[in-house]
Enzyme design. Structure first.
Site, short mmCIF file in Angstrom:
data_model
loop_
_atom_site.label_atom_id
_atom_site.label_comp_id
_atom_site.label_asym_id
_atom_site.label_seq_id
_atom_site.Cartn_x
_atom_site.Cartn_y
_atom_site.Cartn_z
N LYS A 8 24.45 8.67 17.74
CA LYS A 8 25.22 8.69 16.65
C LYS A 8 25.09 10.01 15.68
CE LYS A 8 23.69 5.94 12.98
NZ LYS A 8 23.35 6.59 11.79
N SER A 9 23.75 10.44 15.88
CA SER A 9 23.49 11.72 15.15
C SER A 9 24.20 12.78 15.66
CB SER A 9 21.60 11.79 15.34
OG SER A 9 21.23 12.63 14.39
N GLY A 65 24.42 8.44 5.47
CA GLY A 65 23.98 9.84 4.80
C GLY A 65 24.51 10.83 5.72
N ASP A 92 13.38 7.11 12.29
CA ASP A 92 14.21 6.10 12.27
C ASP A 92 13.42 4.71 13.04
OD1 ASP A 92 16.20 7.41 10.79
OD2 ASP A 92 17.27 8.00 12.49
N SER A 123 14.17 17.21 6.64
CA SER A 123 15.49 16.20 6.97
C SER A 123 16.42 17.00 7.53
CB SER A 123 15.98 16.04 5.47
OG SER A 123 17.42 15.48 5.57
N ARG A 161 19.01 -0.93 10.51
CA ARG A 161 17.93 -0.97 11.41
C ARG A 161 16.97 -2.16 11.02
NH1 ARG A 161 18.92 3.36 14.32
NH2 ARG A 161 19.89 5.21 13.37
N GLN A 182 19.44 16.36 7.81
CA GLN A 182 20.57 16.33 7.26
C GLN A 182 20.75 17.49 6.13
OE1 GLN A 182 21.15 12.25 5.44
NE2 GLN A 182 21.30 11.14 7.41
C1 S3P Z 1 19.62 12.15 10.67
C2 S3P Z 1 18.60 12.65 10.36
C3 S3P Z 1 17.59 11.68 9.70
C4 S3P Z 1 17.75 10.26 10.19
C5 S3P Z 1 19.21 9.63 10.11
C6 S3P Z 1 19.86 10.58 10.84
C7 S3P Z 1 20.62 13.10 11.05
O1 S3P Z 1 17.56 11.71 8.19
O2 S3P Z 1 17.03 9.48 9.59
O3 S3P Z 1 19.31 8.57 10.48
O4 S3P Z 1 21.71 12.84 11.77
O5 S3P Z 1 20.72 14.20 10.91
P1 S3P Z 1 16.97 12.96 7.48
O6 S3P Z 1 17.80 14.10 7.47
O7 S3P Z 1 16.83 12.40 6.00
O8 S3P Z 1 15.52 13.23 8.03
#
Ligand code: S3P
Length: 426
Positions: free
Chosen positions: A21-22, A93, A312, A165, A385, A167
């Site tokens: 997914k990421s 997110g 995660d 992070s 989750r 993200q």
């Molecule tokens: C993700 C980064 C993580 C993870 C999330 C997916 C991503 O979050 O917990 O499920 O795809 O970049 P953070 O960026 O807050 O670490």
């Protein structure tokens, strides 16, 4: 939807997990900005990824999905169209944050929102660097979504991220693609590096040194054809299930093996889990097959430095720790409070409900085992989750377990309940 689980058969066989997914979010966004048609294979149909897909469509990108194959007609760096309506990131997110970076550099205004959970999550710490790059961003919920984003001609920045992070890092790097000059992001601890691995694959150089990544914009992206690896975070549910349900063995083919994602395998091995991996294959993201056999576990401690690579999988590791001999400590979990729910207290609530011993100490999670679990009625409060972790707990908990609102599982792993039925006694 109420999911019912009872202890049943040992887990024996092969499970193919959906694509990562990421990685899928990034592959979609980069393909949208590329010149040419990209073809992405083994794309997951998780709701989070569908949210990214539908937001990109609203920005004028043609995306055709046939099963797991997705064709994206890239519009080039500046070819997106102003959306007619709000962009809705749903529960995701990653969608919201990647889009904020993307929209910061567009010559139009857009409004971005999400579901109730996403509208509770912090956005100010991302709006701040994007504003410094030149975008005008109004967060209508204080520090939160909805956001009104007025894109601009961006300039580069050197940014020290306040949190490990991926993200945040990825969003600023994405804005950096559109900015004039060299954008540099430094993290307090390294987070997953899918963005840094994928951008060169799309033809953009990324300079990496330790915790710092830099790109020079404006950049041109080329289209790709690529098969995604299986999602390590989805595989993790089966890895833990096969480890703690006695008499189990499971084969999981083609699981993403990016070291920034496989921290949970290292921790489980340290605890005594039997996990064998085949040779790594694939670029820009490695993958390997896993073979898991059930095992007796002993407690472990994970450090703050390890936390970003486990983030995660903490609820699952905590469940594994409840079956391990001794007291386990998971340190440095402050970011876990900022997920789809406050997952740190949610994990403790879950474990206690099933009869395990767990507590929060500052930003650390402490779990003592082994505990004999009993079935429970768990409400994950919309957190996918936690819902799946409770379902795995149900496989070893005496009696009946129910998970309320289990439709949230489709956020990341729509096929999870169907797979689980093969092994549960319900
Ligand atoms: C993700 C980064 C993580 C993870 C999330 C997916 C991503 O979050 O917990 O499920 O795809 O970049 P953070 O960026 O807050 O670490």
């Amino acid at each position: 939807m109420l999911l019912e689980v009872r202890p049943g058969r040992p887990l024996r066989g092969t499970i193919t997990v959906p694509g990562d997914k990421s990685i899928a979010h990034r592959a979609l966004v980069f393909s949208a900005l590329a010149e040419g048609v990209s073809c992405l294979l083994d794309m997951p149909d998780s709701e989070d990824v569908l949210a990214t897909q539908s937001c990109l469509k609203r920005l004028g990108v043609s995306i055709i999905r046939r099963g797991g194959t997705v064709e994206v007609r890239g519009r080039g760096l500046r070819g997106l169209r102003p959306p007619k309506r709000s962009l809705d990131a749903g529960n995701s997110g990653t969608t919201a944050r990647l889009l904020m970076g993307l929209l910061a550099g567009q010559p139009f205004a857009a409004r971005l929102t999400g579901d109730a959970s996403l509208r509770r999550r912090p956005m100010g710490r991302l709006a701040e660097p994007l504003r410094r790059m030149g975008a005008r961003i109004r967060l209508l919920g204080g520090d939160r979504l909805p956001a009104q984003i007025h894109g601009a001609d961006l300039h580069d920045i050197r940014w020290a991220s306040p949190a490990p992070s991926a993200q945040l890092k990825s969003s600023v790097l994405l804005a950096g693609l559109l900015a004039q000059g060299k954008t540099t992001v430094t993290e307090p601890l390294p987070s997953r590096d899918h963005t840094e691995r994928l951008l060169p694959f799309f033809g953009v150089q990324v300079a990496r040194r330790g915790r710092t990544a830099a790109i020079t914009g404006p950049a041109r992206l080329r289209a790709v054809r690529w098969r995604l690896p299986g999602d390590a975070s989805s595989a993790a549910f089966w890895v833990v299930a096969a480890t703690i349900v006695p008499g189990s063995w499971l084969r999981l083919p083609r699981i993403g093996a990016n070291p920034g994602r496989t921290g949970f395998l290292r921790v489980l091995r340290r605890m005594g889990a039997h996990i064998a991996g085949s040779a790594l294959t694939g670029k820009p993201e490695p993958a390997c097959g896993l073979l898991i056999r059930s095992a007796a576990l002993t407690a472990t401690t994970t450090s703050t430095k390890e936390a970003p690579g486990l983030i995660d999988e903490i609820p699952l590791l905590a469940l594994a720790a409840s079956q391990a001999e001794g007291t386990s400590r998971f340190q440095g979990l402050a970011e876990l409070r900022r997920k789809e729910s406050d997952r740190l207290s949610g994990t403790v609530r879950l474990l206690r409900l099933f009869g395990a011993r767990a507590r929060v100490e500052g930003g650390n999670l402490v779990v003592s085992g082994p505990a004999r679990l009993h079935g429970a009625r768990f409400d994950p409060r919309g957190d996918h989750r936690l819902a799946m972790t409770a379902a795995v707990a149900g496989l070893i908990a005496a009696g009946r377990t129910t998970v309320a609102g289990a439709e949230s599982i489709a956020v990341s792993y729509p096929g999870f309940c169907a797979e689980l039925k093969r092994f549960s006694g319900t």
